[in-house]
Write a protein that holds these residues in place. Structure first.
Motif, PDB file in Angstrom:
ATOM      1  N   LYS A 360       1.444  -4.381  -4.431  1.00 19.16           N
ATOM      2  CA  LYS A 360       2.550  -3.444  -4.465  1.00 19.16           C
ATOM      3  C   LYS A 360       2.568  -2.650  -5.758  1.00 19.16           C
ATOM      4  CE  LYS A 360       7.507  -3.186  -3.438  1.00 19.16           C
ATOM      5  NZ  LYS A 360       8.709  -3.984  -3.064  1.00 19.16           N
ATOM      6  N   THR A 361       2.334  -3.355  -6.885  1.00 20.68           N
ATOM      7  CA  THR A 361       2.306  -2.673  -8.183  1.00 20.68           C
ATOM      8  C   THR A 361       1.147  -1.695  -8.243  1.00 20.68           C
ATOM      9  OG1 THR A 361       3.287  -4.614  -9.230  1.00 20.68           O
ATOM     10  CG2 THR A 361       2.207  -3.018 -10.667  1.00 20.68           C
ATOM     11  N   ASP A 362      -0.033  -2.131  -7.769  1.00 16.60           N
ATOM     12  CA  ASP A 362      -1.208  -1.258  -7.793  1.00 16.60           C
ATOM     13  C   ASP A 362      -0.988  -0.027  -6.924  1.00 16.60           C
ATOM     14  OD1 ASP A 362      -2.394  -3.088  -9.436  1.00 16.60           O
ATOM     15  OD2 ASP A 362      -3.608  -4.028  -7.871  1.00 16.60           O
ATOM     16  N   PHE A 363      -0.343  -0.213  -5.796  1.00  7.94           N
ATOM     17  CA  PHE A 363      -0.116   0.911  -4.894  1.00  7.94           C
ATOM     18  C   PHE A 363       0.873   1.895  -5.507  1.00  7.94           C
ATOM     19  CE2 PHE A 363       0.643   3.122  -0.922  1.00  7.94           C
ATOM     20  CZ  PHE A 363      -0.572   2.989  -0.276  1.00  7.94           C
ATOM     21  N   THR A 364       1.875   1.379  -6.223  1.00  9.09           N
ATOM     22  CA  THR A 364       2.831   2.259  -6.909  1.00  9.09           C
ATOM     23  C   THR A 364       2.135   3.058  -7.990  1.00  9.09           C
ATOM     24  OG1 THR A 364       4.604   0.659  -6.480  1.00  9.09           O
ATOM     25  CG2 THR A 364       4.997   2.296  -8.195  1.00  9.09           C
ATOM     26  N   ASN A 365       1.234   2.403  -8.717  1.00 12.82           N
ATOM     27  CA  ASN A 365       0.463   3.121  -9.744  1.00 12.82           C
ATOM     28  C   ASN A 365      -0.439   4.170  -9.117  1.00 12.82           C
ATOM     29  OD1 ASN A 365       1.623   1.565 -11.765  1.00 12.82           O
ATOM     30  ND2 ASN A 365       0.007   0.017 -11.694  1.00 12.82           N
ATOM     31  N   LEU A 366      -0.960   3.865  -7.935  1.00 13.32           N
ATOM     32  CA  LEU A 366      -1.813   4.828  -7.235  1.00 13.32           C
ATOM     33  C   LEU A 366      -1.042   6.100  -6.897  1.00 13.32           C
ATOM     34  CD1 LEU A 366      -4.465   5.595  -5.813  1.00 13.32           C
ATOM     35  CD2 LEU A 366      -3.622   4.387  -3.782  1.00 13.32           C
ATOM     36  N   ILE A 372      -0.586  13.136 -10.223  1.00 19.07           N
ATOM     37  CA  ILE A 372      -1.383  13.814 -11.255  1.00 19.07           C
ATOM     38  C   ILE A 372      -2.495  14.647 -10.629  1.00 19.07           C
ATOM     39  CG2 ILE A 372      -2.924  13.447 -13.216  1.00 19.07           C
ATOM     40  CD1 ILE A 372      -1.269  10.912 -13.860  1.00 19.07           C
ATOM     41  N   ASN A 373      -3.176  14.063  -9.650  1.00 18.60           N
ATOM     42  CA  ASN A 373      -4.282  14.777  -9.009  1.00 18.60           C
ATOM     43  C   ASN A 373      -3.795  15.964  -8.184  1.00 18.60           C
ATOM     44  OD1 ASN A 373      -7.190  13.446  -9.205  1.00 18.60           O
ATOM     45  ND2 ASN A 373      -5.675  11.785  -9.295  1.00 18.60           N
ATOM     46  N   TYR A 374      -2.611  15.842  -7.606  1.00 18.39           N
ATOM     47  CA  TYR A 374      -2.092  16.988  -6.865  1.00 18.39           C
ATOM     48  C   TYR A 374      -1.712  18.125  -7.812  1.00 18.39           C
ATOM     49  CZ  TYR A 374       0.697  19.824  -3.740  1.00 18.39           C
ATOM     50  OH  TYR A 374       1.193  20.874  -3.014  1.00 18.39           O
ATOM     51  N   GLU A 375      -1.173  17.744  -8.959  1.00 19.52           N
ATOM     52  CA  GLU A 375      -0.825  18.763  -9.951  1.00 19.52           C
ATOM     53  C   GLU A 375      -2.077  19.518 -10.405  1.00 19.52           C
ATOM     54  OE1 GLU A 375       1.478  19.104 -14.260  1.00 19.52           O
ATOM     55  OE2 GLU A 375       1.212  17.169 -13.282  1.00 19.52           O
ATOM     56  N   LEU A 382      -1.488  18.334   2.477  1.00 17.07           N
ATOM     57  CA  LEU A 382      -1.529  17.321   3.529  1.00 17.07           C
ATOM     58  C   LEU A 382      -1.963  15.975   2.979  1.00 17.07           C
ATOM     59  CD1 LEU A 382      -3.035  19.306   6.545  1.00 17.07           C
ATOM     60  CD2 LEU A 382      -0.665  18.603   6.191  1.00 17.07           C
ATOM     61  N   GLU A 383      -2.962  15.977   2.100  1.00 19.33           N
ATOM     62  CA  GLU A 383      -3.423  14.716   1.508  1.00 19.33           C
ATOM     63  C   GLU A 383      -2.326  14.087   0.659  1.00 19.33           C
ATOM     64  OE1 GLU A 383      -8.217  15.264   0.921  1.00 19.33           O
ATOM     65  OE2 GLU A 383      -6.872  16.353  -0.444  1.00 19.33           O
ATOM     66  N   PHE A 384      -1.623  14.948  -0.077  1.00 18.12           N
ATOM     67  CA  PHE A 384      -0.543  14.472  -0.932  1.00 18.12           C
ATOM     68  C   PHE A 384       0.552  13.789  -0.097  1.00 18.12           C
ATOM     69  CE2 PHE A 384       3.652  15.494  -2.823  1.00 18.12           C
ATOM     70  CZ  PHE A 384       3.564  14.708  -3.948  1.00 18.12           C
ATOM     71  N   LEU A 385       0.977  14.464   0.989  1.00 22.27           N
ATOM     72  CA  LEU A 385       2.021  13.903   1.843  1.00 22.27           C
ATOM     73  C   LEU A 385       1.542  12.658   2.585  1.00 22.27           C
ATOM     74  CD1 LEU A 385       3.663  17.127   3.308  1.00 22.27           C
ATOM     75  CD2 LEU A 385       4.544  15.627   1.517  1.00 22.27           C
TER      76      LEU A 385
END
Length: 424
Positions: A360-366, A372-375, A382-385
């Motif tokens: 859960k923690t790792d997924f939140t960090n992801l 950051i990558n979307y910015e 679509l990938e972001f959503l």
């Protein structure tokens, strides 16, 4: 221009994540923060169904008092009014006193039957208590985990709502395409619909829980949970121990066993009923035909030539056979309940233990890395959503898995009639 828009978008998201608060978690004056132990204490004190069942025990106890009582003696008195050729008929007086005595131990058998009735009333009370406590625990944990899932929806809805406002402004300025606005809008509506269904489910469970503990309908129960960290709670308890405990502590099973005892004793009573009861009497006649101040004693009983209680005796025999089959059926049901609950709990325990506790923690960090990558425009809209939707789905699935594991332990407690797995 587009870079400024993206930065503004993520600034709003950060602000929402820091200041946003779930609607259902806003503190109200009538919010009840309860641990499971506190909820149980209120339940035992206030639940109306339990109070009603306690009265049944009192009623059954009153039957024991009735069964212990002896029959009242019969008394009759007659005084003369008129007699031909007798100048003072009022002088004639007759008195009779009689007492009925039960034979063949009928009174003791009735007392024993009444006592078994008290035991059955107690078994029904404790079985109701077992059932209602299981409902209480299930509702308590359902609310807790549904609230955890609702937090995810609330955070995403708050974030997307702000994002949609920004996208609409940028669309009006011609900085983004309309399809991006519609995609965000569609995602928001979908989340709001799912969120509303979840809140409805929470409200329904809240209503049932408040009724169980007799809390105010206007209150909101906020479960305070502290789980047992034992990962191998189920596998540590042998199946045979669970089954033996169920046989010893399931009150529905005890009730059916008491029914066998009741019907066995009732057969003895019905056979005893075939033996006539005896009535002894004493009579006094002041001016009797035999002589003045005539006294006599008598005995009376029926002659069992025709009615020897044959029908009730036959019914009592049938009731014994029927109750024995019911007892065997209930034993089979208990064994099936324990076996099914044990397999389910063991399977869920293994599944839950196979998950990495840091997932859960790792997924939140992801998700933070996704932002950051979307910015940086390394990800499309679509990938972001899709990443956000995946985060929501996996978090809710993990909550549901935890809930299923907890409820499986509660089901085992319910099936065995024993609190093996105390999760308070």
């Amino acid at each position: 221009m587009r870079l400024k828009f993206i930065r503004a978008f993520f600034s709003i998201q950060l602000l929402v994540s820091v200041t946003g608060a779930p609607l259902f978690a806003q503190v109200q004056s009538d919010t009840l923060k309860l641990t499971l132990k506190q909820a149980e204490d209120q339940f035992l004190k206030n639940n109306l169904d339990l109070i009603i069942q306690r009265y049944n025990i009192d009623n059954a106890s009153a039957n024991v008092i009735t069964a212990r009582l002896f029959q009242n003696p019969d008394f009759s008195f007659a005084n003369g009014i008129h007699a031909t050729g007798v100048p003072n008929a009022f002088s004639e007086q007759a008195v009779s006193v009689s007492q009925l005595f039960f034979t063949a131990g009928k009174r003791n058998k009735n007392i024993q039957l009444a006592k078994i009735g008290v035991e059955q009333a107690k078994y029904q009370f404790f079985d109701l208590l077992r059932t209602l406590k299981f409902t209480l625990h299930s509702d308590f944990y359902n609310i807790y985990f549904q609230e955890q899932s609702a937090k995810v929806y609330d955070e995403e809805i708050s974030s997307l709502a702000k994002t949609l406002d920004v996208f609409k402004q940028q669309y009006q300025k011609g900085n983004i395409a309309e399809k991006e606005v519609l995609r965000i809008q569609s995602q928001l509506y979908s989340l709001q619909t799912e969120y509303n269904s979840l809140l409805t489910s929470i409200d329904t469970t809240q209503s049932e829980l408040k009724l169980l503990i007799k809390a105010s309908p206007a209150s909101y129960i906020d479960p305070q949970v502290n789980f047992d960290s034992n990962k191998d709670a189920v596998s540590a308890v042998p199946y045979q121990q669970l089954l033996d405990s169920a046989y010893a502590n399931r009150y529905d099973l005890k009730y059916t066993k008491a029914a066998v005892d009741y019907n066995t004793l009732n057969l003895k009573l019905q056979k005893a009923t075939a033996i006539p009861d005896v009535s002894l009497s004493f009579n006094y006649d002041k001016l009797g035909s035999y002589g003045n101040n005539f006294m006599s004693a008598g005995i009376a009983f029926s002659l069992p030539f025709f009615n020897r209680n044959q029908g009730n005796i036959q019914q009592a025999r049938i009731a014994i056979d029927q109750s024995k089959v019911q007892f065997q059926s209930q034993q089979d049901q208990v064994q099936s309940d324990v076996a099914t609950s044990y397999k389910s709990a063991l399977r869920l325990e293994k599944l839950y233990n196979s998950f990495d506790p840091k997932f859960k923690t790792d997924f939140t960090n992801l998700i933070k890395e996704v932002n950051i990558n979307y910015e940086k425009r390394n990800l499309s809209m679509l990938e972001f959503l899709d990443f956000y939707d995946s985060y929501k789905t996996n978090t809710i699935q993990l909550n549901n898995l935890q809930l299923s594991k907890v409820l499986a332990l509660e089901q085992l407690n319910y099936a065995t009639g024993t609190p093996f797995f105390n999760q308070q």
